[in-house]
Design a protein around this motif. Sequence first.
Motif, PDB file in Angstrom:
ATOM      1  N   PRO A 226       0.655  -1.225   0.064  1.00 14.59           N
ATOM      2  CA  PRO A 226      -0.021   0.092  -0.143  1.00 14.59           C
ATOM      3  C   PRO A 226       0.886   1.378  -0.087  1.00 14.59           C
ATOM      4  O   PRO A 226       0.188   2.392  -0.410  1.00 14.59           O
ATOM      5  CB  PRO A 226      -0.833  -0.209   1.258  1.00 14.59           C
ATOM      6  N   ASP A 227       2.160   1.399   0.429  1.00 12.61           N
ATOM      7  CA  ASP A 227       2.948   2.513   0.569  1.00 12.61           C
ATOM      8  C   ASP A 227       3.929   2.661  -0.750  1.00 12.61           C
ATOM      9  O   ASP A 227       4.929   3.190  -0.457  1.00 12.61           O
ATOM     10  CB  ASP A 227       3.680   2.532   1.926  1.00 12.61           C
ATOM     11  N   TYR A 228       3.708   1.608  -1.646  1.00 15.79           N
ATOM     12  CA  TYR A 228       4.478   1.624  -2.915  1.00 15.79           C
ATOM     13  C   TYR A 228       4.844   3.079  -3.351  1.00 15.79           C
ATOM     14  O   TYR A 228       6.279   3.279  -3.536  1.00 15.79           O
ATOM     15  CB  TYR A 228       3.841   0.898  -3.808  1.00 15.79           C
ATOM     16  N   PRO A 229       4.183   4.115  -3.465  1.00 13.02           N
ATOM     17  CA  PRO A 229       4.698   5.240  -3.934  1.00 13.02           C
ATOM     18  C   PRO A 229       5.425   5.860  -2.944  1.00 13.02           C
ATOM     19  O   PRO A 229       6.412   6.825  -3.274  1.00 13.02           O
ATOM     20  CB  PRO A 229       3.203   6.160  -4.219  1.00 13.02           C
ATOM     21  N   ALA A 230       5.177   6.015  -1.754  1.00  7.04           N
ATOM     22  CA  ALA A 230       6.165   6.390  -0.827  1.00  7.04           C
ATOM     23  C   ALA A 230       7.438   5.888  -0.711  1.00  7.04           C
ATOM     24  O   ALA A 230       8.404   6.627  -0.631  1.00  7.04           O
ATOM     25  CB  ALA A 230       5.299   6.287   0.742  1.00  7.04           C
ATOM     26  N   ARG A 231       7.614   4.593  -1.028  1.00  4.17           N
ATOM     27  CA  ARG A 231       8.982   4.044  -0.998  1.00  4.17           C
ATOM     28  C   ARG A 231       9.559   4.636  -2.172  1.00  4.17           C
ATOM     29  O   ARG A 231      10.962   4.548  -2.104  1.00  4.17           O
ATOM     30  CB  ARG A 231       8.729   2.483  -0.977  1.00  4.17           C
ATOM     31  N   ILE A 232       8.922   4.643  -3.318  1.00  6.34           N
ATOM     32  CA  ILE A 232       9.552   5.130  -4.443  1.00  6.34           C
ATOM     33  C   ILE A 232      10.016   6.454  -4.266  1.00  6.34           C
ATOM     34  O   ILE A 232      11.031   6.803  -4.580  1.00  6.34           O
ATOM     35  CB  ILE A 232       8.558   5.197  -5.685  1.00  6.34           C
ATOM     36  N   LEU A 233       9.292   7.589  -3.741  1.00  6.90           N
ATOM     37  CA  LEU A 233       9.707   8.849  -3.509  1.00  6.90           C
ATOM     38  C   LEU A 233      10.505   8.906  -2.449  1.00  6.90           C
ATOM     39  O   LEU A 233      11.698   9.909  -2.493  1.00  6.90           O
ATOM     40  CB  LEU A 233       8.440   9.596  -2.933  1.00  6.90           C
ATOM     41  N   ALA A 234      10.782   8.074  -1.430  1.00  8.54           N
ATOM     42  CA  ALA A 234      11.821   8.186  -0.422  1.00  8.54           C
ATOM     43  C   ALA A 234      13.408   7.555  -0.902  1.00  8.54           C
ATOM     44  O   ALA A 234      14.201   7.334  -0.314  1.00  8.54           O
ATOM     45  CB  ALA A 234      11.541   7.246   0.673  1.00  8.54           C
ATOM     46  N   GLY A 235      13.394   6.876  -2.376  1.00  7.82           N
ATOM     47  CA  GLY A 235      14.444   6.225  -2.784  1.00  7.82           C
ATOM     48  C   GLY A 235      14.924   4.937  -2.456  1.00  7.82           C
ATOM     49  O   GLY A 235      15.862   4.440  -2.578  1.00  7.82           O
ATOM     50  N   GLU A 236      13.770   4.189  -1.621  1.00  6.68           N
ATOM     51  CA  GLU A 236      14.009   2.971  -1.301  1.00  6.68           C
ATOM     52  C   GLU A 236      13.909   2.079  -2.452  1.00  6.68           C
ATOM     53  O   GLU A 236      13.555   2.232  -3.507  1.00  6.68           O
ATOM     54  CB  GLU A 236      13.009   2.508  -0.311  1.00  6.68           C
ATOM     55  N   PRO A 237      14.613   0.660  -2.439  1.00 13.86           N
ATOM     56  CA  PRO A 237      14.325  -0.291  -3.624  1.00 13.86           C
ATOM     57  C   PRO A 237      12.887  -0.274  -3.613  1.00 13.86           C
ATOM     58  O   PRO A 237      12.136  -0.655  -2.846  1.00 13.86           O
ATOM     59  CB  PRO A 237      15.218  -1.421  -2.925  1.00 13.86           C
ATOM     60  N   GLU A 238      12.809  -0.807  -4.972  1.00 10.84           N
ATOM     61  CA  GLU A 238      11.325  -1.199  -5.169  1.00 10.84           C
ATOM     62  C   GLU A 238      11.067  -2.361  -4.813  1.00 10.84           C
ATOM     63  O   GLU A 238      11.755  -3.509  -4.779  1.00 10.84           O
ATOM     64  CB  GLU A 238      11.368  -1.209  -6.922  1.00 10.84           C
ATOM     65  N   PRO A 239       9.810  -2.369  -3.968  1.00  8.64           N
ATOM     66  CA  PRO A 239       9.393  -3.688  -3.310  1.00  8.64           C
ATOM     67  C   PRO A 239       9.181  -4.826  -4.194  1.00  8.64           C
ATOM     68  O   PRO A 239       8.648  -4.418  -5.477  1.00  8.64           O
ATOM     69  CB  PRO A 239       8.107  -3.338  -2.761  1.00  8.64           C
ATOM     70  N   LEU A 240       9.507  -6.075  -4.132  1.00  7.45           N
ATOM     71  CA  LEU A 240       9.113  -7.114  -5.063  1.00  7.45           C
ATOM     72  C   LEU A 240       7.551  -7.358  -5.180  1.00  7.45           C
ATOM     73  O   LEU A 240       6.963  -7.584  -4.003  1.00  7.45           O
ATOM     74  CB  LEU A 240       9.986  -8.355  -4.743  1.00  7.45           C
ATOM     75  N   LEU A 241       6.943  -7.538  -6.317  1.00 10.42           N
ATOM     76  CA  LEU A 241       5.522  -7.792  -6.296  1.00 10.42           C
ATOM     77  C   LEU A 241       5.465  -9.442  -6.660  1.00 10.42           C
ATOM     78  O   LEU A 241       6.375  -9.829  -7.586  1.00 10.42           O
ATOM     79  CB  LEU A 241       5.056  -6.841  -7.225  1.00 10.42           C
ATOM     80  N   PRO A 242       4.492 -10.014  -6.360  1.00 12.17           N
ATOM     81  CA  PRO A 242       4.070 -11.290  -6.818  1.00 12.17           C
ATOM     82  C   PRO A 242       3.562 -11.347  -8.129  1.00 12.17           C
ATOM     83  O   PRO A 242       3.165 -10.275  -8.829  1.00 12.17           O
ATOM     84  CB  PRO A 242       2.796 -11.661  -5.896  1.00 12.17           C
TER      85      PRO A 242
END
Length: 303
Positions: A226-242
């Motif tokens: 659910p916080d995928y965009p926030a992680r992108i904006l924070a510069g974190e590695p993209e979460p792995l998706l199923p």
Amino acid sequence: MQINHPGRVATVPFTRRPVAPSASREPVPGYNLRKPRELTATRIETLIRSYARTAELAVAAGFDGVQIHAAHGYLLSQFLSPLANTRDDRYGRDAVGRRRALLDTVTAVRAAVGPRTPISVKLNSADFQHGGLTEAESLDVATALADAGIDLLEITGGNYAGPAMEGVHHTGREAYFADYATKVRELTQVPLMLTGGLRTRDTMEHLVRGGAVDLVGIARPMAFVPDYPARILAGEPEPLLPQGPRPIGYRPLDGYLQLAIHNAQFHRVAAGRTPHTHAGIGTVLRALTTMSAAMTSQAVLPR
């Protein structure tokens, strides 16, 4: 707020009297339970006024703008499709007639919300269906919408018969409709939003900084993170998706399974529950059970 009408792809509990540009069924099983009634020209004009009134109420309720959904095989998308729209009056007959309902809706909505309220339209790059809306005709629609003064064009593609928006036509690639966005940008400077298959920061930055689009849309990743965009904006590695269940090769059913999974996930999130972290066959079966139960409960609502 996004404003939409299902037209001939109405599902329970809205299947009593489905309507469409022409009296032809949706070809996908489950969405063709009832043959739709062909809308009269008078009824089309009434529906256009309903879009406008809905937009007016949305703004009065506090929404900053509205989006007219004309993609994914819903009513206004049906008007654009030569397959779904075989009318011989001013709302059909040729490409100009097929886009008239959408353009008249934009005009009516603008009159209802005024010149300062943003109006967006969600448009298919193509239907990805033999005989449906082509990319060439969609480009003409896009330029007509820009001339009509919309404030944002969101680009997507596909419908239930050709579910390109769910990735079944674009295995292994990002930004499903980026090529079309580039072609629109060459024709008009209307602000563009690209949705569909956007997963990595590099791709998003390339599209926006390169000027191909102005905004990116992210939806399905948020069903699992659910916080995928926030992680992108924070510069974190993209979460792995199923990856989801293995495709069976029948695109409408593959698309339906994807829809079921994401629908069930969003129901979990809305209920305050943690989303599943995988999309195996067990998740699919639970999703289908959830959707079936939801449809059953809706079907018994008082009419």
